[in-house]
Write an enzyme that holds these catalytic residues in place. Structure first.
Site, short mmCIF file in Angstrom:
data_model
loop_
_atom_site.label_atom_id
_atom_site.label_comp_id
_atom_site.label_asym_id
_atom_site.label_seq_id
_atom_site.Cartn_x
_atom_site.Cartn_y
_atom_site.Cartn_z
N ASP A 89 -58.29 8.98 7.08
CA ASP A 89 -58.22 8.11 5.90
C ASP A 89 -56.89 8.30 5.18
O ASP A 89 -56.30 7.33 4.70
CB ASP A 89 -59.38 8.38 4.94
CG ASP A 89 -59.21 7.57 3.66
OD1 ASP A 89 -59.23 6.34 3.74
OD2 ASP A 89 -58.99 8.18 2.58
N ARG B 135 -52.09 1.24 4.78
CA ARG B 135 -52.63 -0.02 4.23
C ARG B 135 -51.87 -0.43 2.99
O ARG B 135 -51.61 -1.61 2.76
CB ARG B 135 -54.11 0.18 3.83
CG ARG B 135 -55.08 0.12 5.00
CD ARG B 135 -56.44 0.61 4.55
NE ARG B 135 -56.99 -0.13 3.44
CZ ARG B 135 -57.83 0.37 2.53
NH1 ARG B 135 -58.22 1.62 2.60
NH2 ARG B 135 -58.28 -0.38 1.56
N LYS C 50 -64.69 9.57 3.12
CA LYS C 50 -64.34 10.71 2.26
C LYS C 50 -65.57 11.31 1.63
O LYS C 50 -65.68 12.52 1.47
CB LYS C 50 -63.36 10.27 1.16
CG LYS C 50 -61.94 10.11 1.68
CD LYS C 50 -61.00 9.68 0.59
CE LYS C 50 -61.31 8.28 0.13
NZ LYS C 50 -60.17 7.42 -0.13
N SER D 115 -62.98 3.69 4.13
CA SER D 115 -62.13 4.65 3.44
C SER D 115 -62.95 5.47 2.44
O SER D 115 -62.92 6.71 2.44
CB SER D 115 -61.01 3.88 2.71
OG SER D 115 -60.37 4.69 1.77
N HIS E 143 -67.01 7.47 -7.11
CA HIS E 143 -65.75 6.93 -6.60
C HIS E 143 -65.62 5.50 -7.11
O HIS E 143 -66.60 4.80 -7.27
CB HIS E 143 -65.75 6.93 -5.07
CG HIS E 143 -64.38 6.96 -4.47
ND1 HIS E 143 -63.74 8.14 -4.17
CD2 HIS E 143 -63.52 5.97 -4.15
CE1 HIS E 143 -62.55 7.86 -3.66
NE2 HIS E 143 -62.39 6.54 -3.65
#
Ligand code: URA
Length: 434
Positions: A161, A168, A187, A183, A82
């Site tokens: 999220d 956000r 995930k 966040s 990520h």
């Protein structure tokens, strides 16, 4: 429990309990807390921060706001990746097919653009027909069949999220350690990853503006990884200038295709190799990082990762003609060159300005319900270290709204800093936290 009291507590810089955090996450997910109340709490968190315990509690509550995927039927270690986000960051789209080609099963759930940073799902949707909303069953079936799946979060994966992320984006609360760590890690916990490599970007086009902040973010994400039994490695990368040669959704798909065919810019290659080498290590496919990087380069050169990308696009319903002939992808109406007004060597290209221009011309969102324009963006023609003469093209704006072209041209020109002195090319990889 009462959301107004929770907001007031954080507004007054007090520590929230595990129960209060869980209450907020559960009730917001169910729709019992309004967007304006959630916005107020997120802003209070943004301003006053959270301690490590609060961040861990927020992460766990968000992870368990929906299903936890069980990927054990795939029968291998699942290593996920990520990025904390950047400008022109197409690493996932290039790297995931490479990893799948090496036999590492890839279950990659990506996000949409956030703030001025782009999102892989928005980019993949530039390919006509490509489906980004797969079910859990389809994900597992695709990975078993072709070794890879690149999709958005499933409907019920970390739904908290999904809502908080979109909110956000619309209330200027993107660049905050507690909110980014929770966040990303929520995930990853929910998506069933066994091990994780994180690309943590730093600089003008990243949420973390300096390396110290990035290290703090890495440490908290590593701690959450440890707490949940998921070994986590962080690769800190330079995001002062855009990564690669394009910014914008379709434009980055074109660059991905080029990269997988061997035409890859040096900065993109370095990030792909570094993140990929650690993914290989965590998956048990090679402890020697230098050797792993060599394997990655060979997989690009021999074209097998490009074939894997084609297979992925086909499997998820995308039009293969767009990959075989990228000119069949959508195009912007206006392609406007930006000429240099002085001679010089490119010293820097401000990624924040480039990211803001790309949002301004429609490649990103300013409100959560905004539709993006896939075909607009910026092509970087001159990179740091290139010598430029007056009248040469620094970059191109791809736009559909004629009224926005002049402003975009001026701002991109402003993003370029030219110098008459010798330029040292900045490092792309700034650190590894294993
Ligand atoms: N990526 C995410 O998934 N969340 C963030 O907050 C930032 C980047």
């Amino acid at each position: 429990m009462n959301i107004i009291e929770i907001i007031a507590k954080k507004r007054d810089n007090k520590e929230l309990t595990e129960e209060e955090i869980a209450y907020f996450v559960q009730e917001y997910t169910k729709g019992n807390i309004t967007d304006y109340q959630a916005s107020a709490l997120l802003m209070a968190i943004y301003i006053n921060g959270m301690n490590e315990r609060e961040i861990k509690d927020l992460t766990i509550a968000m992870a368990y706001s929906g299903e936890i995927m069980d990927l054990s039927s795939i029968g291998d270690t699942i290593v996920d990746k990520h990025s904390t986000g950047g400008i022109g960051d197409k690493v996932t789209m290039i790297l995931m097919p490479i990893m799948a080609t090496l036999g590492i099963p890839i279950v990659k759930m990506s996000g949409r653009g956030l703030g001025i940073t782009g999102g892989t799902i928005d980019k993949m949707e530039s390919i006509q027909g490509y489906r980004t909303e797969l079910t859990r069953e389809e994900i597992i079936e695709n990975v078993k069949e072709i070794g890879i799946c690149l999709t958005g979060q499933t409907e019920n994966l970390a739904p908290a999220d999904k809502k908080i992320y979109a909110l956000r984006d619309a209330i200027a609360c993107t660049d905050n350690i507690a909110l980014i760590a929770s966040s990303i890690m929520s995930k990853k916990i929910a998506s069933g990853a066994d091990k994780i490599v994180l690309e943590v970007t730093v600089g003008k086009g990243a949420f973390m503006k300096d390396k110290e902040e990035a290290i703090e973010l890495c440490n908290i994400m590593k701690q959450i990884g440890k707490l949940t039994g998921k070994e986590t490695v962080c690769v800190i990368t330079n995001m002062n200038s855009p990564l690669g040669n394009s910014v914008g959704n379709t434009l980055e798909i074109i660059e991905t295709i080029d990269a997988l065919k061997g035409k890859i810019s040096q900065d993109v290659l370095e990030v792909v190799q570094e993140v990929g080498a650690y993914m290989m290590k965590l998956s048990g496919r090679g402890n020697n990082i230098t050797e792993n990087k060599g394997k990655i380069k060979r997989i690009i050169e021999n074209g097998t990762a490009y074939e894997k990308f084609r297979q992925l696009v086909q499997k998820q319903g995308g039009d293969l003609q767009c990959i075989n002939n990228p000119h069949k992808l959508g195009k912007a109406k206006y392609v406007v060159p930006i000429f240099a007004e002085i001679d010089g060597i490119v010293e820097s290209i401000d990624a924040e300005v480039i990211g803001s221009v790309s949002v301004y011309i429609g490649a990103g969102r300013t409100k959560k319900e905004d539709k993006i324009d896939h075909n607009v963006g910026i092509v970087i023609n001159k990179k740091i270290g290139d010598y430029v003469e007056v009248g040469e093209t620094l970059a191109y704006i791809h736009a559909n709204d004629e009224k926005k072209v002049n402003g975009a041209v001026e701002n991109v020109r402003r993003a370029y800093k030219l110098t008459s002195k010798k330029v040292t090319i900045p490092k792309t990889i700034l650190g590894i936290i294993e």
